[in-house]
Enzyme design. Structure first.
Site, PDB file in Angstrom:
ATOM      1  N   LYS A 161      19.912  -0.819   4.873  1.00 51.54           N
ATOM      2  CA  LYS A 161      20.022  -1.057   3.420  1.00 51.54           C
ATOM      3  C   LYS A 161      21.323  -1.780   3.067  1.00 51.54           C
ATOM      4  O   LYS A 161      21.318  -2.723   2.268  1.00 51.54           O
ATOM      5  CB  LYS A 161      19.893   0.266   2.644  1.00 51.54           C
ATOM      6  CG  LYS A 161      18.487   0.860   2.665  1.00 51.54           C
ATOM      7  CD  LYS A 161      17.434  -0.100   2.120  1.00 51.54           C
ATOM      8  CE  LYS A 161      16.051   0.505   2.024  1.00 51.54           C
ATOM      9  NZ  LYS A 161      14.999  -0.501   1.762  1.00 51.54           N
TER      10      LYS A 161
ATOM     11  N   TYR B 204      18.478   3.996   8.412  1.00 52.85           N
ATOM     12  CA  TYR B 204      17.959   3.562   7.109  1.00 52.85           C
ATOM     13  C   TYR B 204      19.101   2.956   6.279  1.00 52.85           C
ATOM     14  O   TYR B 204      18.986   1.848   5.741  1.00 52.85           O
ATOM     15  CB  TYR B 204      17.355   4.774   6.399  1.00 52.85           C
ATOM     16  CG  TYR B 204      16.700   4.499   5.068  1.00 52.85           C
ATOM     17  CD1 TYR B 204      15.567   3.697   4.971  1.00 52.85           C
ATOM     18  CD2 TYR B 204      17.195   5.082   3.897  1.00 52.85           C
ATOM     19  CE1 TYR B 204      14.957   3.477   3.744  1.00 52.85           C
ATOM     20  CE2 TYR B 204      16.583   4.872   2.674  1.00 52.85           C
ATOM     21  CZ  TYR B 204      15.459   4.071   2.606  1.00 52.85           C
ATOM     22  OH  TYR B 204      14.850   3.858   1.385  1.00 52.85           O
TER      23      TYR B 204
ATOM     24  N   LEU C 243       0.818  -1.225   0.000  1.00 50.07           N
ATOM     25  CA  LEU C 243       0.000   0.000   0.000  1.00 50.07           C
ATOM     26  C   LEU C 243       0.847   1.269   0.000  1.00 50.07           C
ATOM     27  O   LEU C 243       0.315   2.372   0.029  1.00 50.07           O
ATOM     28  CB  LEU C 243      -0.929   0.026   1.219  1.00 50.07           C
ATOM     29  CG  LEU C 243      -1.876  -1.164   1.360  1.00 50.07           C
ATOM     30  CD1 LEU C 243      -2.890  -0.906   2.468  1.00 50.07           C
ATOM     31  CD2 LEU C 243      -2.608  -1.453   0.061  1.00 50.07           C
TER      32      LEU C 243
HETATM   33  P1  NAD Z   1       6.299   3.464   1.862  1.00 47.89           P
HETATM   34  O1  NAD Z   1       6.717   3.967   3.187  1.00 47.89           O
HETATM   35  O2  NAD Z   1       5.479   4.346   1.006  1.00 47.89           O
HETATM   36  O3  NAD Z   1       5.533   2.075   2.015  1.00 47.89           O
HETATM   37  C1  NAD Z   1       5.975   1.056   2.861  1.00 47.89           C
HETATM   38  C2  NAD Z   1       4.800   0.158   3.178  1.00 47.89           C
HETATM   39  O4  NAD Z   1       5.251  -0.830   4.098  1.00 47.89           O
HETATM   40  C3  NAD Z   1       3.625   0.890   3.817  1.00 47.89           C
HETATM   41  O5  NAD Z   1       2.441   0.656   3.107  1.00 47.89           O
HETATM   42  C4  NAD Z   1       3.556   0.308   5.228  1.00 47.89           C
HETATM   43  O6  NAD Z   1       2.235   0.173   5.721  1.00 47.89           O
HETATM   44  C5  NAD Z   1       4.201  -1.050   5.026  1.00 47.89           C
HETATM   45  N1  NAD Z   1       4.778  -1.588   6.260  1.00 47.89           N
HETATM   46  C6  NAD Z   1       5.370  -0.925   7.288  1.00 47.89           C
HETATM   47  N2  NAD Z   1       5.719  -1.770   8.265  1.00 47.89           N
HETATM   48  C7  NAD Z   1       5.342  -3.007   7.842  1.00 47.89           C
HETATM   49  C8  NAD Z   1       5.434  -4.302   8.412  1.00 47.89           C
HETATM   50  N3  NAD Z   1       5.933  -4.505   9.639  1.00 47.89           N
HETATM   51  N4  NAD Z   1       4.965  -5.351   7.685  1.00 47.89           N
HETATM   52  C9  NAD Z   1       4.424  -5.167   6.468  1.00 47.89           C
HETATM   53  N5  NAD Z   1       4.294  -3.955   5.882  1.00 47.89           N
HETATM   54  C10 NAD Z   1       4.760  -2.901   6.576  1.00 47.89           C
HETATM   55  O7  NAD Z   1       7.638   3.030   1.095  1.00 47.89           O
HETATM   56  P2  NAD Z   1       7.910   2.997  -0.479  1.00 47.89           P
HETATM   57  O8  NAD Z   1       8.343   4.354  -0.870  1.00 47.89           O
HETATM   58  O9  NAD Z   1       6.805   2.347  -1.205  1.00 47.89           O
HETATM   59  O10 NAD Z   1       9.231   2.100  -0.483  1.00 47.89           O
HETATM   60  C11 NAD Z   1       9.209   0.724  -0.732  1.00 47.89           C
HETATM   61  C12 NAD Z   1      10.641   0.230  -0.670  1.00 47.89           C
HETATM   62  O11 NAD Z   1      11.436   0.966  -1.612  1.00 47.89           O
HETATM   63  C13 NAD Z   1      11.325   0.415   0.689  1.00 47.89           C
HETATM   64  O12 NAD Z   1      12.240  -0.628   0.908  1.00 47.89           O
HETATM   65  C14 NAD Z   1      12.105   1.706   0.503  1.00 47.89           C
HETATM   66  O13 NAD Z   1      13.222   1.801   1.355  1.00 47.89           O
HETATM   67  C15 NAD Z   1      12.527   1.572  -0.955  1.00 47.89           C
HETATM   68  N6  NAD Z   1      12.877   2.852  -1.549  1.00 47.89           N
HETATM   69  C16 NAD Z   1      11.920   3.802  -1.730  1.00 47.89           C
HETATM   70  C17 NAD Z   1      12.278   5.025  -2.275  1.00 47.89           C
HETATM   71  C18 NAD Z   1      11.266   6.121  -2.493  1.00 47.89           C
HETATM   72  O14 NAD Z   1      11.661   7.240  -2.854  1.00 47.89           O
HETATM   73  N7  NAD Z   1       9.972   5.860  -2.339  1.00 47.89           N
HETATM   74  C19 NAD Z   1      13.604   5.257  -2.637  1.00 47.89           C
HETATM   75  C20 NAD Z   1      14.558   4.267  -2.398  1.00 47.89           C
HETATM   76  C21 NAD Z   1      14.173   3.047  -1.873  1.00 47.89           C
HETATM   77  N1  SER Z   2      13.208   8.348  -0.925  1.00 48.92           N
HETATM   78  C1  SER Z   2      13.953   7.601   0.041  1.00 48.92           C
HETATM   79  C2  SER Z   2      14.132   8.369   1.300  1.00 48.92           C
HETATM   80  O1  SER Z   2      14.294   9.572   1.192  1.00 48.92           O
HETATM   81  C3  SER Z   2      15.308   7.238  -0.514  1.00 48.92           C
HETATM   82  O2  SER Z   2      15.603   5.956  -0.164  1.00 48.92           O
HETATM   83  O3  SER Z   2      14.114   7.788   2.343  1.00 48.92           O
END
Ligand code: NAD
Ligand code: SER
Length: 317
Positions: A145, A141, A10
Site C-alpha cells: 500500500k 499488505y 467481484l
Molecule cells: P476483495 O478481496 O473483496 O476483492 C478483490 C478482488 O480482486 C476479488 O474479486 C478477486 O477475485 C480479485 N483479484 C484477485 N487477484 C486478482 C488478479 N490477479 N487480477 C484481477 N483481479 C484479482 O477486496 P475489496 O475489499 O473489494 O478491496 C478492494 C480494494 O480496496 C483493495 O485494494 C483493498 O486493499 C482496498 N481496501 C479494502 C478495504 C476493505 O475493508 N474491504 C479496506 C481498505 C482498503
Molecule cells: N479491511 C482491510 C483489511 O483488513 C483494511 O485494509 O485488510
C-alpha cells in the site's frame, strides 16, 4: 461522458461500486473485470470480462479495446490473506498496480487505487493519525500500500497521469463478504448476532480501528474522482474515516437491537498483531477540506441499516 473499467470487480467493494457506477454513468459505459466468473446482479447489469492484473499484455489489450477514461483498480489481496501469501500479495498488489498504471498511460485514463489504514505501522502516531506522517508498515499488505501510494504519485508527477486514492478503513457491508482482512470481524459480528445470538471475536477487547459503511465508501470513490483537480493538494492517498470502535463497542450497539447477544474472544495472534500496528483513529481533515469528504453513517445508523438488510438477506424475522 465517462467510460469506466473496474478491476477486481467481484470483491466486497467492486461488487457494489460497479452497480453504482452503472447507475450513474450508464451500464454500457462500465466494464467489470475480475479473475472469476460473475453471477447475480453484477452479471445481469452489464458487460464483464476476465482480466488478470498480473498480465501486462492482457491489461494493455483490454484497455486498448475498451478505451476507458477512468479505471477503478480494486484487484488486491487483503491484509490477512497477504500475510499468508506475501509473494502473491506483492505480485497482485504492486506489480499489478504498476501494469495498470503503464496501460492507463497508453490510453490516458485516470486511475483510482484504494490504499488502506494498513499503509501505517507501529511507529505511526496511532491516535488522530495525521494525513502526512510516518509510514513504516510491518505487513506485506502495508508494504504494497505504501509503495503503491508512492508509485501512483510518481506517475502523476512524472507522466501527468490523473491518479487519486483514499486510505480506506475497514469497510462494513451486507452484499458481498469481505475477502480476508483484519477488519472482517466487524462484518461477521452482524451475521453471527442474527444467526446464533453469539459471536467469538478474533481481536481482543480494546482494539480500536477506523471503519466505514459501504455507502460512504462508494461515495468516497466516486467523489474523489469527480473532484476538481485544482483543489487537490494531496493525491495518493487521503485518510478517510467515518467512525472508530472496539469489539465491545460494536457488540454493545448490536445489543441495543438484539438484547440477548453475547460475545467472547478467541484472539488470532496474526490478525491481532496487524490490528495493533494500525491507527486507533485517523484525522481525515485533508479529504474534508480538499474534496468535501463527509460520511453519512455512524455506528448507530449503520447498525440499524445492517441489521435490517441482513434480516431480509438471511430471511430472519
Ligand atoms: P476483495 O478481496 O473483496 O476483492 C478483490 C478482488 O480482486 C476479488 O474479486 C478477486 O477475485 C480479485 N483479484 C484477485 N487477484 C486478482 C488478479 N490477479 N487480477 C484481477 N483481479 C484479482 O477486496 P475489496 O475489499 O473489494 O478491496 C478492494 C480494494 O480496496 C483493495 O485494494 C483493498 O486493499 C482496498 N481496501 C479494502 C478495504 C476493505 O475493508 N474491504 C479496506 C481498505 C482498503
Ligand atoms: N479491511 C482491510 C483489511 O483488513 C483494511 O485494509 O485488510
Amino acid at each position: 461522458m465517462k467510460r469506466i473499467l473496474v478491476t477486481g470487480a467481484l470483491g466486497q467493494i467492486g461488487s457494489e461500486l460497479t452497480l453504482l457506477l452503472r447507475e450513474r454513468y450508464g451500464a454500457e459505459n462500465v466494464l467489470a473485470t475480475d479473475i472469476r466468473e460473475p453471477s447475480g446482479k453484477l452479471a445481469e447489469s452489464g458487460h464483464f470480462e476476465m482480466l488478470n492484473c498480473t498480465s501486462q499484455a492482457a491489461i494493455l489489450d483490454m484497455f486498448k479495446k475498451f478505451n476507458p477514461d477512468t479505471v477503478y483498480h480494486l484487484a488486491a489481496l487483503l491484509s490477512a490473506v497477504a500475510e499468508a501469501k506475501p509473494q502473491m500479495a506483492w505480485d497482485v498488489g504492486l506489480n499489478g498496480l504498476f501494469k495498470v498504471l503503464e496501460a492507463a498511460r497508453e490510453v490516458n485514463a485516470a486511475v483510482f487505487t484504494p490504499s488502506s489504514i494498513g499503509a501505517f505501522g507501529p511507529t505511526t502516531p496511532l491516535d488522530n493519525t495525521p494525513q502526512d506522517t510516518i509510514q513504516r508498515p510491518t505487513t506485506m499488505y502495508g508494504v504494497t500500500k505504501v509503495a503503491g501510494e508512492l508509485l501512483c504519485d510518481y506517475y502523476h508527477k512524472r507522466f501527468g497521469l490523473d491518479t487519486r486514492g483514499v486510505r480506506y478503513p475497514g469497510i462494513i457491508s451486507y452484499e458481498t463478504l469481505p475477502g480476508g482482512g483484519t477488519t472482517d470481524y466487524a462484518v461477521d459480528i452482524y451475521y453471527k448476532a442474527l444467526q446464533d445470538g453469539h459471536y467469538t471475536c478474533f481481536l481482543k477487547q480494546g482494539t480500536s480501528l477506523d471503519m466505514m459503511y459501504m455507502p460512504d465508501a462508494l461515495e468516497a470513490a466516486v467523489n474523489i474522482m469527480e473532484a476538481d483537480a485544482g483543489a487537490l493538494k494531496h493525491r495518493n492517498a487521503f485518510n478517510v474515516t467515518a467512525m472508530h470502535f472496539t469489539p465491545e463497542e460494536i457488540a454493545a450497539e448490536i445489543r441495543k437491537h438484539i438484547p440477548g447477544f453475547s460475545m467472547d474472544y478467541d484472539v488470532d495472534p496474526i490478525r491481532q498483531g496487524i490490528a495493533d500496528s494500525w491507527p486507533n483513529y485517523m484525522d481525515d481533515s485533508a479529504a474534508r477540506e480538499e474534496w468535501g469528504w463527509k460520511p453519512a453513517y455512524d455506528l448507530a445508523s449503520m447498525t440499524v441499516d445492517m441489521l435490517a438488510n441482513l434480516r431480509k438477506k438471511l430471511n430472519i424475522s
